[in-house]
Scaffold this motif. Structure first.
Motif, PDB file in Angstrom:
ATOM      1  N   GLY A  74       0.815  -1.216   0.000  1.00  0.00           N
ATOM      2  CA  GLY A  74       0.000   0.000   0.000  1.00  0.00           C
ATOM      3  C   GLY A  74       0.838   1.251   0.000  1.00  0.00           C
ATOM      4  O   GLY A  74       2.076   1.217  -0.059  1.00  0.00           O
ATOM      5  N   THR A  75       0.172   2.385   0.106  1.00  0.00           N
ATOM      6  CA  THR A  75       0.845   3.688   0.069  1.00  0.00           C
ATOM      7  C   THR A  75       1.326   4.080   1.461  1.00  0.00           C
ATOM      8  O   THR A  75       0.950   3.469   2.463  1.00  0.00           O
ATOM      9  N   ALA A  76       2.132   5.154   1.488  1.00  0.00           N
ATOM     10  CA  ALA A  76       2.654   5.633   2.774  1.00  0.00           C
ATOM     11  C   ALA A  76       1.535   6.083   3.700  1.00  0.00           C
ATOM     12  O   ALA A  76       1.635   5.976   4.921  1.00  0.00           O
ATOM     13  N   ALA A  77       0.454   6.589   3.097  1.00  0.00           N
ATOM     14  CA  ALA A  77      -0.650   7.082   3.911  1.00  0.00           C
ATOM     15  C   ALA A  77      -1.642   5.991   4.284  1.00  0.00           C
ATOM     16  O   ALA A  77      -2.462   6.169   5.178  1.00  0.00           O
ATOM     17  N   ASN A  78      -1.558   4.850   3.603  1.00  0.00           N
ATOM     18  CA  ASN A  78      -2.557   3.801   3.840  1.00  0.00           C
ATOM     19  C   ASN A  78      -1.918   2.422   3.659  1.00  0.00           C
ATOM     20  O   ASN A  78      -2.281   1.663   2.769  1.00  0.00           O
ATOM     21  N   GLY A  79      -0.946   2.116   4.527  1.00  0.00           N
ATOM     22  CA  GLY A  79      -0.251   0.839   4.421  1.00  0.00           C
ATOM     23  C   GLY A  79      -1.068  -0.314   4.996  1.00  0.00           C
ATOM     24  O   GLY A  79      -1.851  -0.134   5.930  1.00  0.00           O
ATOM     25  N   ARG A  80      -0.836  -1.510   4.450  1.00  0.00           N
ATOM     26  CA  ARG A  80      -1.540  -2.708   4.918  1.00  0.00           C
ATOM     27  C   ARG A  80      -0.505  -3.738   5.325  1.00  0.00           C
ATOM     28  O   ARG A  80       0.351  -4.135   4.528  1.00  0.00           O
ATOM     29  N   ILE A  81      -0.532  -4.150   6.591  1.00  0.00           N
ATOM     30  CA  ILE A  81       0.453  -5.093   7.114  1.00  0.00           C
ATOM     31  C   ILE A  81       0.054  -6.514   6.690  1.00  0.00           C
ATOM     32  O   ILE A  81      -1.051  -6.983   6.980  1.00  0.00           O
ATOM     33  N   LEU A  82       0.994  -7.191   6.021  1.00  0.00           N
ATOM     34  CA  LEU A  82       0.736  -8.548   5.528  1.00  0.00           C
ATOM     35  C   LEU A  82       1.345  -9.608   6.426  1.00  0.00           C
ATOM     36  O   LEU A  82       0.787 -10.716   6.561  1.00  0.00           O
ATOM     37  N   LEU A  83       2.499  -9.278   7.041  1.00  0.00           N
ATOM     38  CA  LEU A  83       3.193 -10.279   7.863  1.00  0.00           C
ATOM     39  C   LEU A  83       3.862  -9.575   9.028  1.00  0.00           C
ATOM     40  O   LEU A  83       4.632  -8.624   8.839  1.00  0.00           O
ATOM     41  N   ALA A  84       3.580 -10.022  10.248  1.00  0.00           N
ATOM     42  CA  ALA A  84       4.157  -9.414  11.445  1.00  0.00           C
ATOM     43  C   ALA A  84       4.011 -10.368  12.610  1.00  0.00           C
ATOM     44  O   ALA A  84       3.223 -11.324  12.567  1.00  0.00           O
TER      45      ALA A  84
END
Length: 299
Positions: free
Chosen positions: A31-41
């Protein structure tokens, strides 16, 4: 939602177990810097963060302006770049630095929030009147002018203060009046006085704030016998006269008193004689005696 160490924001699915973790280590996102989406953590503990990144963690004291309370707030923050790991409140120790922060906050909130007294407002209006009438030798006390010069007048008087409530009307008056050079103070009293003395001796406050120019409100009868129009600024600026009835109701506004005596006074006199028969209304007001009184009974 999480704040990453680089300052970007990112989020996980609200139903994910990660959503309840205080800290996570992110391995992959999109995603973008303003709207990131975490996929793995994976979740992680603050103790592990402090151990692994000890050389990148800073502890600093921060002072900010609280606009709601109109005061300074201080906090000690422990940060890993953009991530706040811990914070605690501190007492604010007044200094030149805190004075600048407080001054900037007060100006941003609006100079009308400062403790203006009525005499100080008039003093400021008088200076601004003279600046408009005579030029830039008079200081600029407009909101923009005061904001631009706050370092010279506002910051010094806030060096021992941490809140607006500690800043008195006297403090503000002393700070602003120091901006007017001594060489101009006597001229100000002569050219932009606080009051006009009517022929009856009544001292009438001059209002410099009106959009129509310096103005006095005066009962018409107190100007009988006055054949020159009152003026200030070495005679350059005529006062606006708001002429009043004996009951202090508006009758007429003029910048030419002799012209008023010769012209519309006759119609005004006719109306006022009917409404206030016990008051004198001479045919020739320019040569009549000014008065604040009614006619003696029987006259």
């Amino acid at each position: 939602s999480f704040v990453l160490a680089n300052g970007r924001g990112a989020s996980v699915d609200p139903a994910s177990v990660l959503a309840r973790a205080p800290y996570i280590a992110v391995a992959e996102l999109t995603g973008t810097a303003a709207n990131g989406r975490i996929l793995l953590a994976v979740p992680t503990a603050q103790a592990d963060i402090e151990r692994l990144f000890a050389d990148q963690i800073d502890t600093a004291d921060e002072v900010t302006f609280d606009r709601t309370a109109m005061s300074l707030r201080a906090r000690r923050r422990k940060r890993l770049h953009a991530i706040t790991l811990a914070e605690s409140p501190l007492a604010v120790a007044p200094s030149v630095t805190t004075a600048r922060i407080l001054a900037a906050g007060l100006i941003d909130a609006g100079l009308d929030r400062l403790p203006w007294s009525k005499p100080l407002k008039q003093w400021r209006d008088r200076v601004m009147f003279l600046r408009a009438a005579e030029g830039e030798e008079w200081p600029d006390l407009s909101d923009a002018g005061l904001a631009a010069t706050s370092e010279s007048w506002l910051v010094p008087t806030l060096s021992d203060k941490t809140a607006l409530k500690e800043f008195s009307a006297g403090d503000l008056s002393d700070a602003l009046m120091a901006l007017l050079p001594w060489s101009l103070r006597a001229r100000m009293e002569r050219e932009a006085p606080t009051h006009f003395e009517a022929p009856t001796g009544t001292m009438l406050a001059i209002d410099y704030e009106t959009g129509q120019g310096p103005t006095i409100a005066v009962r018409l009868q107190e100007l009988f016998g006055l054949t020159t129009h009152p003026s200030i600024a070495q005679g350059k600026v005529p006062l606006v006269l708001e002429l009043l009835s004996p009951a202090h109701r508006p009758v007429q506004v003029t910048r030419d008193l002799p012209g008023f005596w010769r012209g519309s006074y006759a119609a005004v006199r006719s109306d006022l004689r009917g409404r206030y028969p016990r008051h004198p209304w001479p045919d020739d007001p320019a040569n009549a005696t000014p008065t604040r009184r009614v006619k003696p009974r029987g006259t």
